[in-house]
Design a protein around this motif. Structure first.
Motif, PDB file in Angstrom:
ATOM      1  N   LYS A 183      28.832 -38.178  18.172  1.00 43.65           N
ATOM      2  CA  LYS A 183      28.738 -37.372  16.958  1.00 43.65           C
ATOM      3  C   LYS A 183      28.777 -38.249  15.712  1.00 43.65           C
ATOM      4  O   LYS A 183      28.061 -38.010  14.740  1.00 43.65           O
ATOM      5  N   LEU A 184      29.594 -39.283  15.741  1.00 41.11           N
ATOM      6  CA  LEU A 184      29.752 -40.160  14.583  1.00 41.11           C
ATOM      7  C   LEU A 184      28.495 -40.970  14.316  1.00 41.11           C
ATOM      8  O   LEU A 184      28.091 -41.156  13.169  1.00 41.11           O
ATOM      9  N   THR A 185      27.854 -41.459  15.382  1.00 43.53           N
ATOM     10  CA  THR A 185      26.710 -42.375  15.242  1.00 43.53           C
ATOM     11  C   THR A 185      25.364 -41.683  15.356  1.00 43.53           C
ATOM     12  O   THR A 185      24.345 -42.245  14.957  1.00 43.53           O
ATOM     13  N   GLY A 186      25.344 -40.477  15.926  1.00 44.91           N
ATOM     14  CA  GLY A 186      24.078 -39.808  16.197  1.00 44.91           C
ATOM     15  C   GLY A 186      23.370 -40.352  17.413  1.00 44.91           C
ATOM     16  O   GLY A 186      22.239 -39.952  17.727  1.00 44.91           O
ATOM     17  N   ASP A 187      23.999 -41.263  18.134  1.00 42.84           N
ATOM     18  CA  ASP A 187      23.402 -41.882  19.324  1.00 42.84           C
ATOM     19  C   ASP A 187      23.858 -41.102  20.559  1.00 42.84           C
ATOM     20  O   ASP A 187      24.929 -41.353  21.108  1.00 42.84           O
TER      21      ASP A 187
ATOM     22  N   SER B 187      29.881 -52.598  17.139  1.00 47.48           N
ATOM     23  CA  SER B 187      29.627 -51.978  15.834  1.00 47.48           C
ATOM     24  C   SER B 187      30.080 -50.523  15.830  1.00 47.48           C
ATOM     25  O   SER B 187      30.591 -50.028  14.814  1.00 47.48           O
ATOM     26  N   TYR B 188      29.924 -49.820  16.947  1.00 49.20           N
ATOM     27  CA  TYR B 188      30.368 -48.424  17.021  1.00 49.20           C
ATOM     28  C   TYR B 188      31.891 -48.325  16.955  1.00 49.20           C
ATOM     29  O   TYR B 188      32.445 -47.427  16.307  1.00 49.20           O
TER      30      TYR B 188
ATOM     31  N   HIS C 185      36.184 -37.280  25.612  1.00 51.61           N
ATOM     32  CA  HIS C 185      36.233 -36.925  24.199  1.00 51.61           C
ATOM     33  C   HIS C 185      35.953 -38.142  23.315  1.00 51.61           C
ATOM     34  O   HIS C 185      35.324 -38.005  22.254  1.00 51.61           O
ATOM     35  N   TRP C 186      36.408 -39.316  23.719  1.00 53.79           N
ATOM     36  CA  TRP C 186      36.109 -40.551  22.975  1.00 53.79           C
ATOM     37  C   TRP C 186      34.590 -40.727  22.898  1.00 53.79           C
ATOM     38  O   TRP C 186      34.016 -40.960  21.820  1.00 53.79           O
ATOM     39  N   GLU C 187      33.954 -40.643  24.050  1.00 48.69           N
ATOM     40  CA  GLU C 187      32.506 -40.801  24.140  1.00 48.69           C
ATOM     41  C   GLU C 187      31.794 -39.755  23.276  1.00 48.69           C
ATOM     42  O   GLU C 187      30.850 -40.067  22.538  1.00 48.69           O
TER      43      GLU C 187
END
Length: 541
Positions: free
Chosen positions: A222-226, A129-130, A215-217
């Motif tokens: 940042k995108l998911t807040g997870d 999903s991410y 950087h991917w991680e």
């Protein structure tokens, strides 16, 4: 193609404006205090780009100067960028450095990258999903360059494109490995120089991809807040095929799916760009292709084995002259796949290790410039990075093992890695993952590895426990029934009239005799032993 006003590429979005390009300064204000690079809060300051590292002599593989925008990165575009302090990083020093968390980046925490096949079902769904979210969400921080600096008329005509967070990284891998255009920009039929790659075929291969994954991680978090998310890896040693090419994980063979959403790839047609003398325009180019195992077996006879990995990890020298694909007994060259994983000799006629997996997938993954379109790229390179980490811990190399000069262009220790902004040098990533805030489950101690690997088995046990309970109940009840049958049979032999004389007819219910025949102690013990034997038969596995 878009001509954006305020934009940036793996150029930060706020540094791709005409003003920023003409000033050649990428020092955005931090929103927290409104000052450039957060200088008023002590996060960083705007500084001149270090030019000493990029000007040290490189190898003879690229005999040009001033031909390509990636030379002496990022000086063609910017000569001033933010220099962040302490635990801060990012184009404007607003982010936390790798391994640091919290509003003020004061929390130090180590993330764990795990074997993707050991993830729970919920963790696998979260991963997919991410990736889907990253593929379908425009990057809030970066855009990608669709023209050379010359085509941008030295900054007066910005040429950038908005793409998804996922595709920013696809573009980065394309841009760092693309051929050098030798003709006039946009003129068809121009020559290219193909013996150049700022992230492959040389010492920077492992540090560059380490930074790429970090950087991917970071962007996924940042995108998911997870903030707990960590990229998993695929351990492909001794695999007979692609055991992560499933609907639950990375999608099946061609056409892939469902897996992560990959309706279209981009930057996957290098020959077309070269023939037209242009860069990738970041437009959709067709479906993801994957056909694992149906490849040229003369080039890759099989996937790498445990023996191949063990030999490679045993090589003591990180790299050896001439620091390219011909290097002998080089850990880096053998790990990358151009050294024979049985002899260590470079320029092998067959590809091994890292390169073997790319060829084996026989599709989008098999093109250097377009391979990052496939989500398998992340799992594959996370495993390569885990082997890099294992080598670093085993051999404890001194920083001087990484070449300061003489490597192919882009690969010297102090060279700023293309196309990262903020800036990082190759030598900065020639350190243990623990210094960068992450660990691999494969490098934990034996007890921790065992506990980590049990997740899928415990899930299967949870799925089957009702059946196990039923079997257990049957195992408890059936011995009693069997014992009753045995007892009834003995009674019949002793009192056959009980069966025929109306014992079942006296009542509508089952009625046993009022008294049992007297048994001797020896006979009773024998009967108990028979019952125990019968019970043992049913409860044994």
């Amino acid at each position: 193609m878009l001509s954006l006003a305020p934009a940036a590429s793996q150029f930060p979005r706020r540094c791709a404006s005409r003003v920023a390009l003409l000033s050649r300064e990428c020092c955005p204000a931090w929103d927290g205090d409104g000052s450039a690079c957060g200088v008023r809060s002590g996060r960083g300051f705007c500084a001149d780009v270090d030019v000493e590292g990029p000007t040290r002599p490189h190898g003879p593989q690229y005999p040009f100067s001033g031909l390509d925008d990636r030379e002496r990165w990022p000086l063609v575009f910017f000569n001033r960028t933010c220099r962040c302090a302490g635990p801060f990083m990012g184009p404007d020093c607003s982010d936390c450095s790798f391994g640091y968390f919290g509003a003020d980046c004061g929390q130090r925490r180590e993330s764990l990258r795990r074997n993707v096949l050991h993830l729970s079902r919920a963790e696998r769904r979260r991963l997919v999903s991410y990736l889907n979210l990253a593929k379908t969400t425009h990057s809030p921080d970066y855009v990608v360059a669709t023209g050379t600096y010359r085509e941008m008329e030295n900054g007066s005509r910005p040429l950038f494109a908005d793409v998804s967070s996922y595709d920013v990284f696809v573009w980065m891998h394309y841009y760092v490995s693309r051929d050098a255009l030798m003709g006039a920009p946009g003129v068809p039929g121009g020559d290219v120089w193909s013996d150049v790659d700022f992230a492959h075929w040389a010492p920077g291969f492992l540090p560059w991809h380490r930074l790429y994954l970090l950087h991917w991680e970071h962007d996924i978090r940042k995108l998911t807040g997870d903030m707990t998310f960590a990229l998993p890896y695929w351990d492909w040693r001794d695999a007979a095929g692609c055991d992560v090419c499933t609907d639950e994980l990375m999608g099946g063979p061609q056409p892939p799916g469902p897996g992560p959403a990959q309706p279209r790839v981009m930057c996957s047609r290098p020959d077309d760009y070269n023939s037209r003398g242009v860069l990738c325009d970041a437009q959709p180019e067709g479906p993801l292709r994957r056909n694992p195992g149906n490849h040229n077996r003369a080039v890759v006879p099989r996937l790498p084995t445990s023996a191949d990995v063990d030999f490679t990890l045993g090589l003591e020298d990180y790299d050896t002259p001439p620091l390219d694909r011909t290097a002998n007994m080089s850990f880096r060259n053998t790990m990358e796949g151009f050294g024979d994983p049985q002899t260590g000799l470079g320029n092998s006629s067959q590809m091994g290790m890292h390169a073997a997996l790319h060829v084996f997938m026989n599709g989008t993954m098999s093109s250097v410039q377009g391979s990052a379109n496939d989500p398998l790229f992340l799992l594959h390179h996370a495993f390569i990075d885990s082997l890099y980490e294992q080598w670093l811990r085993r051999h404890q190399p001194s920083p001087s093992q990484y070449p300061a000069s003489g490597a192919p262009i882009g690969h010297n220790g102090d060279y700023n890695m293309v196309p990262f902004l903020p800036l990082h040098t190759n030598a900065e990533l020639f350190v243990s993952s623990k210094q960068l805030g992450y660990e691999y489950s494969s490098l934990l101690d034996a007890n921790q590895r065992l506990a980590e690997s049990m997740t899928p088995y415990l899930e299967r046990l949870q799925d089957t426990w009702p059946w196990l309970v039923l079997v257990g109940l049957l195992g408890a009840v059936l011995p009693v029934l069997l014992a009753a049958v045995v007892t009834a049979t003995k009674r019949y032999r002793r009192h056959p009239s009980w069966w025929s004389g109306g014992g079942w007819r006296r009542s509508s219910q089952l009625v046993l005799p009022e008294r049992e025949p007297l048994l001797s102690a020896g006979a009773k013990q024998q009967e108990q032993e028979e019952k125990l034997a019968a019970a043992t038969i049913w409860v044994s596995p």
